[in-house]
Structures are given as C-alpha cells and as structure tokens.
Design a protein around this motif. Structure first.
Motif, PDB file in Angstrom:
ATOM      1  N   ALA A   1      39.080  35.799  44.289  1.00 14.06           N
ATOM      2  CA  ALA A   1      37.601  37.164  43.451  1.00 14.06           C
ATOM      3  C   ALA A   1      36.722  36.172  44.518  1.00 14.06           C
ATOM      4  CB  ALA A   1      38.200  37.008  42.844  1.00 14.06           C
ATOM      5  N   LEU A   2      36.652  34.634  44.358  1.00 15.97           N
ATOM      6  CA  LEU A   2      34.620  34.492  44.544  1.00 15.97           C
ATOM      7  C   LEU A   2      35.015  34.759  46.554  1.00 15.97           C
ATOM      8  CD1 LEU A   2      34.373  31.472  42.925  1.00 15.97           C
ATOM      9  CD2 LEU A   2      33.457  34.077  41.896  1.00 15.97           C
ATOM     10  N   SER A   3      36.065  35.096  47.244  1.00 19.32           N
ATOM     11  CA  SER A   3      35.970  35.080  48.117  1.00 19.32           C
ATOM     12  C   SER A   3      35.113  36.104  48.806  1.00 19.32           C
ATOM     13  CB  SER A   3      37.737  35.303  49.105  1.00 19.32           C
ATOM     14  OG  SER A   3      38.429  36.065  49.067  1.00 19.32           O
ATOM     15  N   THR A   4      35.361  37.239  48.394  1.00 24.98           N
ATOM     16  CA  THR A   4      34.810  39.146  48.835  1.00 24.98           C
ATOM     17  C   THR A   4      33.769  39.639  47.966  1.00 24.98           C
ATOM     18  OG1 THR A   4      36.340  38.773  50.571  1.00 24.98           O
ATOM     19  CG2 THR A   4      35.065  40.575  50.456  1.00 24.98           C
ATOM     20  N   LYS A   5      33.061  39.570  47.424  1.00 27.64           N
ATOM     21  CA  LYS A   5      32.695  40.612  46.529  1.00 27.64           C
ATOM     22  C   LYS A   5      32.834  41.815  46.481  1.00 27.64           C
ATOM     23  CE  LYS A   5      27.368  42.377  45.191  1.00 27.64           C
ATOM     24  NZ  LYS A   5      28.046  41.180  44.220  1.00 27.64           N
ATOM     25  N   GLY A   6      33.177  42.098  44.895  1.00 32.15           N
ATOM     26  CA  GLY A   6      33.886  43.238  44.924  1.00 32.15           C
ATOM     27  C   GLY A   6      35.687  44.024  45.141  1.00 32.15           C
ATOM     28  N   PHE A   7      35.685  42.785  44.710  1.00 35.46           N
ATOM     29  CA  PHE A   7      37.792  42.731  44.875  1.00 35.46           C
ATOM     30  C   PHE A   7      38.048  41.388  43.378  1.00 35.46           C
ATOM     31  CE2 PHE A   7      36.685  43.322  48.966  1.00 35.46           C
ATOM     32  CZ  PHE A   7      37.656  43.486  49.586  1.00 35.46           C
TER      33      PHE A   7
ATOM     34  N   VAL B   1      42.039  37.452  38.173  1.00 39.15           N
ATOM     35  CA  VAL B   1      40.826  37.381  38.265  1.00 39.15           C
ATOM     36  C   VAL B   1      39.541  38.424  38.681  1.00 39.15           C
ATOM     37  CG1 VAL B   1      38.515  35.600  38.328  1.00 39.15           C
ATOM     38  CG2 VAL B   1      40.703  34.828  37.976  1.00 39.15           C
ATOM     39  N   THR B   2      39.129  38.891  37.802  1.00 38.62           N
ATOM     40  CA  THR B   2      37.603  40.504  38.075  1.00 38.62           C
ATOM     41  C   THR B   2      36.618  39.913  38.573  1.00 38.62           C
ATOM     42  OG1 THR B   2      36.716  39.797  35.911  1.00 38.62           O
ATOM     43  CG2 THR B   2      39.021  41.365  36.097  1.00 38.62           C
ATOM     44  N   GLU B   3      35.658  39.791  39.302  1.00 43.12           N
ATOM     45  CA  GLU B   3      34.910  40.214  39.679  1.00 43.12           C
ATOM     46  C   GLU B   3      33.859  39.470  39.507  1.00 43.12           C
ATOM     47  OE1 GLU B   3      32.370  43.593  42.075  1.00 43.12           O
ATOM     48  OE2 GLU B   3      33.812  44.796  41.479  1.00 43.12           O
ATOM     49  N   ASP B   4      33.531  39.607  37.450  1.00 49.08           N
ATOM     50  CA  ASP B   4      32.929  39.062  36.572  1.00 49.08           C
ATOM     51  C   ASP B   4      33.597  37.640  36.191  1.00 49.08           C
ATOM     52  OD1 ASP B   4      34.280  40.281  35.619  1.00 49.08           O
ATOM     53  OD2 ASP B   4      32.944  41.141  33.812  1.00 49.08           O
ATOM     54  N   GLU B   5      34.739  37.319  36.574  1.00 52.53           N
ATOM     55  CA  GLU B   5      35.371  36.107  36.380  1.00 52.53           C
ATOM     56  C   GLU B   5      36.535  35.915  34.747  1.00 52.53           C
ATOM     57  OE1 GLU B   5      33.834  32.290  37.495  1.00 52.53           O
ATOM     58  OE2 GLU B   5      31.926  33.306  39.679  1.00 52.53           O
TER      59      GLU B   5
END
Length: 170
Positions: free
Chosen positions: A56-62, A87-91
């Motif tokens: 989730a943290l590797s690429t924005k919007g994923f 895990v969502t974009e907002d963790e």
C-alpha cells in the motif's frame, strides 16, 4: 482500482485477480518480516499485514494485499493456517483467516528441523513447486481445495469487509 499484492506466487496473484476482476493487479516481492515459516496464527497474520502495508505504501493510489500461509498448534496437533490483509491508501487494515486442517505428525517433525512447509511438501508429495500449485491444502484434501481456492476465500472475506466499511462511511 489499483491493487498491489505482496507476492510473486501465482496462487496468491490468481486469488486476488479472481476476486478483483475489474482491478489492475500488480505484484511486488516484499518480505513478510516474520519467520520464513510462521508458527502461529499471530505470526502468520502479522506477515500478511506486513506484506499488505509495504504494498500500500509502495505506490500512491494503490490498495495493498498480503497473503500468508503458516502453521499453528491447537493443543498438540499442528494445523495449516492462512491469513490475508488488505491495507487501503489511508492505511486502514482489514484482516481475515481461512481454512485450517490438521497436518500429519511427520510434517510437524520435519518443520521442527527448521525447514519450510513448501519444501517439505515437495518431498512428501514427490512433486515440485507444491507451494505454487495445489499447496499442502490440495495434497491433504485430495485436490478438493487448492491453495488458490483457499486464498481466494480469504480475499473474498477481505473484499467484503472493505466494501462494507466503505459503504458505512459514506
């Protein structure tokens, strides 16, 4: 929708692609940050969360998805277990677990020597790459449930929770 799954294993990639047919699904080889062979529900779950979070943290919007197989004891019997995390974009973290079956005592003994279940299963079943095909679950259910199906079920549980909470929050 964009998803990154934390594995190059085809059974895991297919499980995510089966449930998120409309998504762009990419895979990334990320460490679980737990033992190579998780030995508890907690450790297996943690490995899935770690993989999903890194994705989730590797690429924005994923959205990140991690799927982890492990083993766990219930009393003195060793069981196969598996966990998934989304895990969502907002963790926000969603987790789910799936099928469990008892493993033969010779598998338990071999695991205690420090080997991973995948390697043990290749020897036990006299096959190659069991972890990338039917998995231990396939061997011990006479192919009635494959590793991909087992993880597909977990991904369904993840997607269902994620969709429910997305609708509740709107």
């Amino acid at each position: 929708m964009n998803i990154v799954i934390g594995s190059k294993n085809p059974t895991k990639i297919n499980a995510v692609s089966n449930i998120f047919k409309e998504a762009n699904v990419a895979s990334l080889d990320v460490p679980s940050r737990v033992s190579a062979q998780p030995f508890s529900d907690e450790e297996t779950r943690e490995g899935a969360i770690n993989r999903a979070m890194q994705c989730a943290l590797s690429t924005k919007g994923f959205i990140g998805i991690g799927l982890e197989g492990g083993v766990m004891y219930v009393g003195d019997r060793l069981y196969l277990c598996n966990w998934g995390a989304l895990v969502t974009e907002d963790e926000k973290v969603f987790t789910a677990s799936g099928a469990r079956i008892v493993l033969p005592s010779e598998i338990d003994e071999a695991l205690r020597t420090g080997k991973e279940l995948g390697l043990i299963m290749d020897n036990y079943a006299k096959r190659q790459e069991v972890r990338k095909k039917e998995g231990a679950i396939g061997i011990f259910t006479n192919d009635l449930i494959t590793r991909e199906e087992m993880f597909t079920h977990v991904v369904k549980l993840l997607r269902g929770q994620w969709e429910y909470w997305n609708n509740v929050e709107k």
